[in-house]
Design an enzyme around this catalytic site. Structure first.
Site, PDB file in Angstrom:
ATOM      1  N   ASP A  82     -75.828  10.466  84.874  1.00  0.00           N
ATOM      2  CA  ASP A  82     -75.026   9.785  83.868  1.00  0.00           C
ATOM      3  C   ASP A  82     -73.668   9.428  84.485  1.00  0.00           C
ATOM      4  OD1 ASP A  82     -74.730   8.693  81.381  1.00  0.00           O
ATOM      5  OD2 ASP A  82     -73.977  10.527  80.459  1.00  0.00           O
ATOM      6  N   GLU A  98     -73.534   8.963  72.103  1.00  0.00           N
ATOM      7  CA  GLU A  98     -72.918   8.123  73.121  1.00  0.00           C
ATOM      8  C   GLU A  98     -73.828   6.929  73.336  1.00  0.00           C
ATOM      9  OE1 GLU A  98     -71.881  10.235  76.726  1.00  0.00           O
ATOM     10  OE2 GLU A  98     -69.985  10.923  75.843  1.00  0.00           O
ATOM     11  N   GLU A 153     -63.918   8.635  70.099  1.00  0.00           N
ATOM     12  CA  GLU A 153     -62.970   7.524  70.116  1.00  0.00           C
ATOM     13  C   GLU A 153     -62.798   6.903  68.731  1.00  0.00           C
ATOM     14  OE1 GLU A 153     -63.463   4.722  73.586  1.00  0.00           O
ATOM     15  OE2 GLU A 153     -65.193   6.013  73.873  1.00  0.00           O
ATOM     16  N   THR A 157     -81.270  13.970  75.095  1.00  0.00           N
ATOM     17  CA  THR A 157     -80.867  12.593  75.374  1.00  0.00           C
ATOM     18  C   THR A 157     -82.028  11.700  74.943  1.00  0.00           C
ATOM     19  OG1 THR A 157     -79.556  13.321  77.274  1.00  0.00           O
ATOM     20  CG2 THR A 157     -80.147  10.988  77.190  1.00  0.00           C
ATOM     21  N   LYS A 215     -74.375  18.589  76.624  1.00  0.00           N
ATOM     22  CA  LYS A 215     -75.181  17.381  76.780  1.00  0.00           C
ATOM     23  C   LYS A 215     -76.672  17.679  76.909  1.00  0.00           C
ATOM     24  CE  LYS A 215     -71.604  14.514  77.792  1.00  0.00           C
ATOM     25  NZ  LYS A 215     -71.385  13.165  77.247  1.00  0.00           N
ATOM     26  N   GLN A 239     -68.335  20.997  74.810  1.00  0.00           N
ATOM     27  CA  GLN A 239     -67.871  20.281  76.007  1.00  0.00           C
ATOM     28  C   GLN A 239     -66.431  20.641  76.375  1.00  0.00           C
ATOM     29  OE1 GLN A 239     -68.523  16.035  75.714  1.00  0.00           O
ATOM     30  NE2 GLN A 239     -67.601  15.595  77.707  1.00  0.00           N
ATOM     31  N   ASP A 287     -76.804   9.539  74.650  1.00  0.00           N
ATOM     32  CA  ASP A 287     -76.517  10.825  75.296  1.00  0.00           C
ATOM     33  C   ASP A 287     -75.766  11.707  74.292  1.00  0.00           C
ATOM     34  OD1 ASP A 287     -76.512  12.619  77.445  1.00  0.00           O
ATOM     35  OD2 ASP A 287     -74.501  11.984  78.054  1.00  0.00           O
ATOM     36  N   HIS A 326     -63.184   3.584  77.462  1.00  0.00           N
ATOM     37  CA  HIS A 326     -63.628   4.942  77.098  1.00  0.00           C
ATOM     38  C   HIS A 326     -62.825   5.981  77.884  1.00  0.00           C
ATOM     39  CE1 HIS A 326     -66.308   8.304  76.174  1.00  0.00           C
ATOM     40  NE2 HIS A 326     -66.591   8.460  77.451  1.00  0.00           N
ATOM     41  N   ARG A 383     -68.977  17.993  71.229  1.00  0.00           N
ATOM     42  CA  ARG A 383     -67.640  17.889  71.820  1.00  0.00           C
ATOM     43  C   ARG A 383     -66.888  19.204  71.873  1.00  0.00           C
ATOM     44  NH1 ARG A 383     -68.482  13.332  74.579  1.00  0.00           N
ATOM     45  NH2 ARG A 383     -68.934  11.571  73.202  1.00  0.00           N
ATOM     46  N   GLU A 392     -75.160   4.080  75.442  1.00  0.00           N
ATOM     47  CA  GLU A 392     -75.222   3.811  76.875  1.00  0.00           C
ATOM     48  C   GLU A 392     -76.369   2.860  77.190  1.00  0.00           C
ATOM     49  OE1 GLU A 392     -75.207   7.336  79.273  1.00  0.00           O
ATOM     50  OE2 GLU A 392     -73.679   8.328  78.045  1.00  0.00           O
TER      51      GLU A 392
END
Lengths: 440, 440
Positions: A137, A212, A387, A270, A266, A253, A246, A144, A250, A214
């Site tokens: 990844d 996420e 975000e 996925t 993570k 993380q 993904d 971002h 948080r 992607e």
């Protein structure tokens, strides 16, 4: 590097499969993405090509003599994953595209027999299309990087290395799943909020579950350990693209990532979309790689070429949609949360691949390289909730009257992607979907 | 959790294979590790058990009727990788240990026939013993964390999270290779040292090539996505241990690692030793998990149990040896660089496994979990050159008169590991070797 635009991209080409000619289909005859499906009682995967709301069973079509041009790939096309075919790289996707286009276009003369090889897409269970050896990844949206960096390092939100190379990390391959698999809210440790929490650290359900958005690329032809891949050869190693969610926790993380990066935040899951859109299908949607600004250092020579500068990026209009349990009860449609454009990433998939192999690392057929979160310049086009909600501090307001700092149980998230260009037929990626479920 | 110590650990047990009774062998009858070898012209791997300086060809022994107790695993034991056998987990290793012990011990009565199933180890090409799906690398020596942390964060060398859980990250599975494969010096970007270097970042050969001495565990029985593994069940999922050299390029690592962790600094190659030493063989060498000091927070309940506290760690005396090209020319033997003890790691492999699955991540048969660098409390027992040379500032002085801030082309590095305990026969891991070669 870029595939020639040929008759298979002609926007006036039509299929005898009528649903493929609908202005709203993601799978017109100009797309022809590859996937692996299960049907009925059989758990054995079969290779298919999407056309309108139908899927062409490739092995069945071969067995009925409909695709004689593909005789050399017969064994590979009877497999239950795409890996064997993918080892042949772009030669295989080109041959497949032209043969299937010939069979499915209006007036092919084989409609009656080919019709017996079509299955309604809604009856199929789609699988991860290939055995994924390694999942890498990246972190290639500067918007971002800036917005997430501002949360932890307001003095220098974009790290010094970001503009020099595509930053990436190894992901978890075992938990890459197909669209539709529920996302079970993971447990884990978060930054202790009190002395009591420090004293007996518990593994609690994450309170900051995120998506996420992607774009991923599956490797076709691999490279040997110790060899590198020059940038103008990188696309020979790219087989097809898909959407990637993904999922991220948080709070886990934030606590675990120093100094080795994200791990359990993570690795719980996925999700990938089922259809691989080939580089051939994407040819009309190639655009210039992002221009460097005076703020940027010059590109490292390894990561640039004239061809790459001209057509290194890919234009894909992306979207994330959300529907909560309450919205479903109220009969409210899913709401669009964000709409970024993939071509605005700071680094291209081509650069990611060349950088990945620059140390001699062997990329194997079926490996997944993903872009990292795709976020646009404006905050409302961010590809994750960190975000969109400023780490939960400004929750999303939904049409149901609900708010969301992060995802809640019952929420369904969809990723979508469509390539559009004036004078060309639009092509889509299908959906990458998952519903949040309470953990045990 | 811990395997019972039974007659197969009797130090007086002897084999009719005389080399297995030598006081210096790593492979006495009390060890019986599993591996996969190639022999002669055949490129097809075969499963073998090491005994002295010989290897028992298991499929051959089965075919000759010598291991009737293993009939239920016959298909799995004819494979060219251990994965199929490993899905059966500890039940398979127990059965195999007892059956092979019975065949190879003195007076078994089958010497003549079994002799036809032995091959000299020196004639075999050993392979990575299983298909490795995912490789996870941890960071579990507090001495390594402290000494490497002091280089970048002298105010707080050990990060706040270190004592709460085993910190880990995803590694690269494709480039895990068997002992003996040369390590090609990788190229990559390093922290730019000048404005000129910033302006045109080049990919140059690493100037800070290092080894990392680690102990790895291959997963036997997997766990389903969304499920967790309680600590007292974790060892049911551990199949066997090996040595791991996680080659590292420190200059690349220093530049690329923020914020997502090491990537190309590691993915160019990782070497594993060929023999899997089973948990059964390791039973006599189990020791108490490291005691917590007043500096430490209490252990999270998920990561502890009475059984784990009593016998959660494994005593393995480790070593790294180095021989340079000049030393070879001068006829000098390899020199021991460091001798740490594995049981001093802050976290055990058992805790790593339970933590890894705590978020529902599925561990699959054949996955590799590795300890991260094993470093003792004293700097001279560090498991990598960053520590031994303080990031190259205090180079090693070798018997040849050479110095080494980091590894140079032609250098050969060996990892060794031996389990010793009074009253028991010592058992070893074999060698994990690689020579540095100039890159292209």
């Amino acid at each position: 590097m870029s595939e020639a635009i040929d008759h298979t991209h002609n926007p006036r080409a039509r299929s005898w499969v009528q649903s493929a000619n609908s202005p709203n289909t993601e799978f017109p005859i100009q797309n022809l993405p590859l996937g692996v499906f299960e049907h009925g009682q059989s758990p054995k995967g079969r290779i298919g090509v999407a056309i309108g709301d139908q899927v062409l069973d490739i092995a069945a079509a071969l067995d009925k003599g409909l695709l004689p041009e593909l005789a050399e790939f017969k064994a590979e096309l009877h497999m239950s994953a795409l890996n064997a075919l993918m080892t042949h790289g772009r030669r295989a996707t080109r041959a497949l595209r032209h043969a299937v286009f010939g069979l499915l276009q209006e007036g092919s003369g084989h409609e009656a027999l080919a019709l017996t090889c079509l299955l309604p897409m809604r009856e199929l269970r789609m699988q991860v299309p290939a055995h994924i050896g390694d999942f890498t990844d990246f972190f290639t949206s500067i918007h971002h990087a800036r917005r997430t960096g501002e949360l932890s390092r307001p003095d220098m939100p974009v790290a010094a290395n970001f503009r020099h190379m595509p930053i990436g990390y190894h992901g978890r391959a075992s938990s890459v799943v197909q669209s539709g698999v529920p996302c079970i809210r993971p447990r884990g440790q978060a930054t202790p909020s009190s002395a009591a929490a420090v004293a007996a650290q518990e593994y609690l359900p994450t309170q900051a579950l995120d998506f996420e958005l992607e774009v991923g690329c599956l490797i076709g032809k691999g490279n040997a350990l110790g060899s590198t891949v020059p940038i103008d050869e990188a696309e020979d190693h790219m087989f097809g693209l898909c959407l990637v969610n993904d999922w991220s926790a948080r709070d886990i993380q934030g606590w675990e990532s120093y100094p080795l990066g994200p791990f359990l935040a993570k690795s719980f899951m996925t999700t990938v979309s089922p259809w691989l859109v080939t580089l051939e299908a994407l040819a009309p949607f190639r655009v210039a790689a992002p221009a460097r600004t005076p703020e940027d250092p010059p590109l490292p020579p390894v990561l640039t070429s004239a061809k790459h500068a001209a057509v290194g990026a890919i234009s894909i209009s992306l979207e994330v949609l959300l529907q909560t349990a309450v919205m479903r009860e109220q009969g409210l449609e899913p709401v669009v949360l964000t709409s970024p454009q993939f071509s605005e990433q700071y680094w291209t998939l081509t650069q990611m691949l060349t950088h990945h192999a620059s140390n001699g690392c062997n990329l194997r057929t079926g490996d997944l390289l993903s872009s990292g979160t795709v976020s646009g310049v404006e905050r409302e086009n961010s590809g994750c909730m960190v975000e969109l909600t400023t780490l939960g501090k400004e929750p999303l307001r939904l049409p149901s009257g609900e708010t969301r700092p992060f995802l809640e149980d019952g929420d369904v998230v969809w990723l979508r992607g469509v390539c559009r260009r004036d004078g060309y037929q639009s092509i889509g990626f299908g959906e990458c979907m998952g519903q949040i479920k309470e953990g045990r």
